[in-house]
Design a protein around this motif. Structure first.
Motif, PDB file in Angstrom:
ATOM      1  N   PHE A 181       0.823  -1.222   0.000  1.00 49.74           N
ATOM      2  CA  PHE A 181       0.000   0.000   0.000  1.00 49.74           C
ATOM      3  C   PHE A 181       0.854   1.269   0.000  1.00 49.74           C
ATOM      4  CE2 PHE A 181      -3.422  -2.852   1.614  1.00 49.74           C
ATOM      5  CZ  PHE A 181      -4.352  -2.585   0.607  1.00 49.74           C
ATOM      6  N   SER A 182       2.084   1.152   0.485  1.00 43.78           N
ATOM      7  CA  SER A 182       2.965   2.328   0.499  1.00 43.78           C
ATOM      8  C   SER A 182       3.202   2.884  -0.899  1.00 43.78           C
ATOM      9  CB  SER A 182       4.307   1.971   1.138  1.00 43.78           C
ATOM     10  OG  SER A 182       4.111   1.686   2.510  1.00 43.78           O
ATOM     11  N   GLN A 183       3.105   2.007  -1.910  1.00 44.41           N
ATOM     12  CA  GLN A 183       3.276   2.466  -3.288  1.00 44.41           C
ATOM     13  C   GLN A 183       2.135   3.394  -3.723  1.00 44.41           C
ATOM     14  OE1 GLN A 183       3.937  -0.948  -5.986  1.00 44.41           O
ATOM     15  NE2 GLN A 183       3.921  -2.180  -4.103  1.00 44.41           N
ATOM     16  N   TYR A 184       1.027   3.298  -3.032  1.00 44.05           N
ATOM     17  CA  TYR A 184      -0.159   4.045  -3.473  1.00 44.05           C
ATOM     18  C   TYR A 184      -0.573   5.119  -2.475  1.00 44.05           C
ATOM     19  CZ  TYR A 184      -0.427   0.034  -6.592  1.00 44.05           C
ATOM     20  OH  TYR A 184      -0.138  -0.933  -7.503  1.00 44.05           O
ATOM     21  N   LYS A 185       0.406   5.649  -1.759  1.00 47.33           N
ATOM     22  CA  LYS A 185       0.109   6.628  -0.714  1.00 47.33           C
ATOM     23  C   LYS A 185      -0.758   7.795  -1.197  1.00 47.33           C
ATOM     24  CE  LYS A 185       3.601   6.203   2.872  1.00 47.33           C
ATOM     25  NZ  LYS A 185       4.905   6.647   3.388  1.00 47.33           N
ATOM     26  N   ASP A 186      -0.557   8.203  -2.432  1.00 44.86           N
ATOM     27  CA  ASP A 186      -1.300   9.360  -2.948  1.00 44.86           C
ATOM     28  C   ASP A 186      -2.739   9.010  -3.287  1.00 44.86           C
ATOM     29  OD1 ASP A 186       0.016   7.694  -4.737  1.00 44.86           O
ATOM     30  OD2 ASP A 186      -0.155   9.137  -6.390  1.00 44.86           O
ATOM     31  N   LYS A 187      -3.051   7.722  -3.410  1.00 45.08           N
ATOM     32  CA  LYS A 187      -4.414   7.329  -3.799  1.00 45.08           C
ATOM     33  C   LYS A 187      -5.267   6.850  -2.631  1.00 45.08           C
ATOM     34  CE  LYS A 187      -3.258   6.172  -8.575  1.00 45.08           C
ATOM     35  NZ  LYS A 187      -2.558   5.096  -9.274  1.00 45.08           N
ATOM     36  N   LEU A 188      -4.615   6.559  -1.531  1.00 44.91           N
ATOM     37  CA  LEU A 188      -5.362   6.063  -0.371  1.00 44.91           C
ATOM     38  C   LEU A 188      -6.126   7.198   0.311  1.00 44.91           C
ATOM     39  CD1 LEU A 188      -2.741   3.678   1.301  1.00 44.91           C
ATOM     40  CD2 LEU A 188      -4.845   3.001   0.140  1.00 44.91           C
ATOM     41  N   CYS A 189      -7.256   6.830   0.926  1.00 49.31           N
ATOM     42  CA  CYS A 189      -8.002   7.843   1.668  1.00 49.31           C
ATOM     43  C   CYS A 189      -7.247   8.180   2.961  1.00 49.31           C
ATOM     44  CB  CYS A 189      -9.417   7.365   1.998  1.00 49.31           C
ATOM     45  SG  CYS A 189      -9.491   6.084   3.255  1.00 49.31           S
ATOM     46  N   GLU A 190      -7.700   9.249   3.599  1.00 47.54           N
ATOM     47  CA  GLU A 190      -6.970   9.766   4.761  1.00 47.54           C
ATOM     48  C   GLU A 190      -6.871   8.736   5.893  1.00 47.54           C
ATOM     49  OE1 GLU A 190      -7.355  13.725   7.397  1.00 47.54           O
ATOM     50  OE2 GLU A 190      -8.133  13.895   5.347  1.00 47.54           O
ATOM     51  N   THR A 191      -8.013   8.068   6.138  1.00 48.46           N
ATOM     52  CA  THR A 191      -7.993   7.107   7.255  1.00 48.46           C
ATOM     53  C   THR A 191      -7.101   5.926   6.928  1.00 48.46           C
ATOM     54  OG1 THR A 191     -10.076   6.282   6.395  1.00 48.46           O
ATOM     55  CG2 THR A 191     -10.198   7.668   8.325  1.00 48.46           C
ATOM     56  N   CYS A 192      -7.074   5.532   5.651  1.00 45.61           N
ATOM     57  CA  CYS A 192      -6.235   4.404   5.287  1.00 45.61           C
ATOM     58  C   CYS A 192      -4.756   4.749   5.397  1.00 45.61           C
ATOM     59  CB  CYS A 192      -6.569   3.916   3.881  1.00 45.61           C
ATOM     60  SG  CYS A 192      -8.049   2.886   3.862  1.00 45.61           S
ATOM     61  N   LEU A 193      -4.423   6.004   5.175  1.00 45.27           N
ATOM     62  CA  LEU A 193      -3.034   6.429   5.353  1.00 45.27           C
ATOM     63  C   LEU A 193      -2.600   6.190   6.795  1.00 45.27           C
ATOM     64  CD1 LEU A 193      -2.581   9.704   3.275  1.00 45.27           C
ATOM     65  CD2 LEU A 193      -1.318   7.559   3.068  1.00 45.27           C
TER      66      LEU A 193
END
Length: 409
Positions: A181-193
């Motif tokens: 998921f670290s590869q998609y940091k810009d696409k994840l929602c705030e809570t998922c970050l």
RNA sequence: GAGGAUGUAGCUCAGUCGGCAGAGCACAAGGUUGUGGCCCUUGGGGUCGCGGGUUCAAGUCCCGUCAUCCUCCCCA
């Protein structure tokens, strides 16, 4: 006016009856399964929860009631019961007595959360733990017991179950998810970050479309779970079926506390709003060792009493009530003496403490939903409130004989 | 921690355009001076959540605050 603290509540009247009914019912079942009670402190050292529930969890990070006592100790009101139970198991050296231990506890827990239906800052749990058994039959027995509790209380809830694999598998899988998921940091929602740090398994559960999309390609837990764990899980499912326990495997089921391994389960209802988990638990094979005890496999569960209360219907009125009414002030003492006599004879009665007209006393008696009234004068008149019939007695003994005869019928 | 709704009698709730605080149920007394439920009559009850502000005038408008409920979140 001073009001109760936010998220805290007074439990009284019908609710208090429901509370006691649930606790009695569950305790009775624990007794049938031969669990022993442990009465635990409400206050523990903060580090107990940091090391068990998990430093990074929401419970520890933002929901604990913490304070320093006058001696400068860092303490917390317990947010859950398992940690204390494990602490006691180690501290009281129960492991030294050999074999295995089955304990249960009951009482208040405290979490500083936003109150909501079925969610309070002080809430009550009743739960049980088994220490020293790795056998899958322990998982099956525990889950079957919770199933029995749910059925006995006549509650509509489904069992969801999953396996997290052993402690290492869980750690490896968490790390794999974190890497992915670290590869998609810009696409994840705030809570998922945030979940990326706290509990990456929860990202799989996210309802946001973009997160769901990324989750599709995420590593799957089955690739990280050993064959032993998988076999173990399948065996458990098989045993549950044979015990007549219905379940639904939910691969997305993840518990929020760090200590779980292998089996996790929740009894869920959709009848009380968003807070639908009514009872939940699982295995925690590494926790005892992690807290300084000898390596000891263990498992347990807890049920939320308030949530169960929301699900049980009106309780049936069991015993009959007799109200004693002196017809005027000359007979008050005689009435009180009669009440004492009835109570000494194990007959439940209400002595009319309200004074006033006979009519108003009758109205009050009616409000108490009394079954019988005894009018006290130079004689004793027993009135059946349903039929309106009255019988006259001249001695307390005759009256009590009559009542006991009625109750026997 | 974020968003939304609500808060007026013990309870459930009306309250219009800012102009005397209302109803039903509950409670009390009486109709029946020794008997509940149904009916009738009469009566008692209010910090309009709290604190400010605007106004001749605020339940009503504005700001703040507290609480409850719902959703997110989290979890039992």
């Amino acid at each position: 006016m001073i009001q109760k603290v936010r998220g805290f509540q007074d439990i009284y009247g019908e609710n208090a009856k429901k509370y006691r009914y649930i606790v009695e019912t569950v305790r009775n079942i624990f007794n049938l399964y031969s669990f022993q009670e442990i009465i635990l402190p409400y206050v523990e050292d903060i580090s107990l929860f940091k090391r068990s529930v998990g430093e990074e969890t929401d419970i520890v990070q933002k929901e604990m009631y913490t304070f320093k006592d006058r001696g400068g100790r860092d303490l917390a009101l317990r947010p859950e019961g398992t940690a204390s139970c494990v602490r006691a198991y180690i501290e009281e050296k129960m492991y030294a007595q050999g074999s295995y231990h089955k304990l249960f506890y009951e009482g208040a827990m405290f979490r500083y959360e936003r109150p909501q239906a079925g969610r309070y800052r002080q809430f009550h749990q009743i739960g049980a733990e088994i220490f020293g058994v790795s056998s899958v039959y322990a998982d099956a027995e525990l889950i079957q017991m919770v199933d029995k509790i749910v059925k006995t209380l006549n509650i509509q809830a489904r069992l969801e179950i999953n396996t997290l694999g052993d402690f290492n598998s869980r750690k490896l899988y968490s790390q794999a998810l974190r890497d992915y998921f670290s590869q998609y940091k810009d696409k994840l929602c705030e809570t998922c970050l945030k979940r990326l740090d706290t509990n990456p398994l929860r990202i799989l559960d996210c309802k946001v479309e973009s997160c769901k999309e990324i989750s599709k390609e995420a590593p799957v837990i089955t690739d990280y779970i050993s064959k032993e764990s998988k076999d173990r899980f399948n065996e458990l499912l098989d045993i549950l079926s044979k015990l007549g326990v219905n379940y639904r495997v939910n691969p997305g089921l993840v518990r929020g506390l760090d200590y779980y391994t292998e089996t996790v389960f929740e009894f869920i209802t959709d009848k009380i709003g968003a807070q639908g988990t009514v009872a939940a638990g699982g295995r925690y094979d590494n926790l005892v060792e992690q807290l300084g005890g000898p390596p000891t496999p263990a498992l347990g569960f807890a049920a939320g009493i308030e949530r169960l209360m929301l699900l049980i219907s009106q309780l049936e009125k069991k015993d009959i009530l007799i109200t004693i009414i002196p017809i005027n002030s000359d007979y008050i003492l005689k009435g009180l003496e009669l009440s004492k006599f009835l109570r000494d004879s194990e007959i439940k009665s209400e002595f009319m403490l309200k004074t006033g007209s006979l009519k108003s006393m009758m109205k009050t008696a009616d409000k108490f939903r009394t079954d019988f009234v005894i009018f006290v004068s130079d004689k004793l008149e027993l009135k059946d409130m349903k039929s309106g019939e009255q019988l006259i007695f001249y001695s307390e003994e005759d009256l009590i004989d009559h009542i006991k005869g009625e109750k026997a019928v």
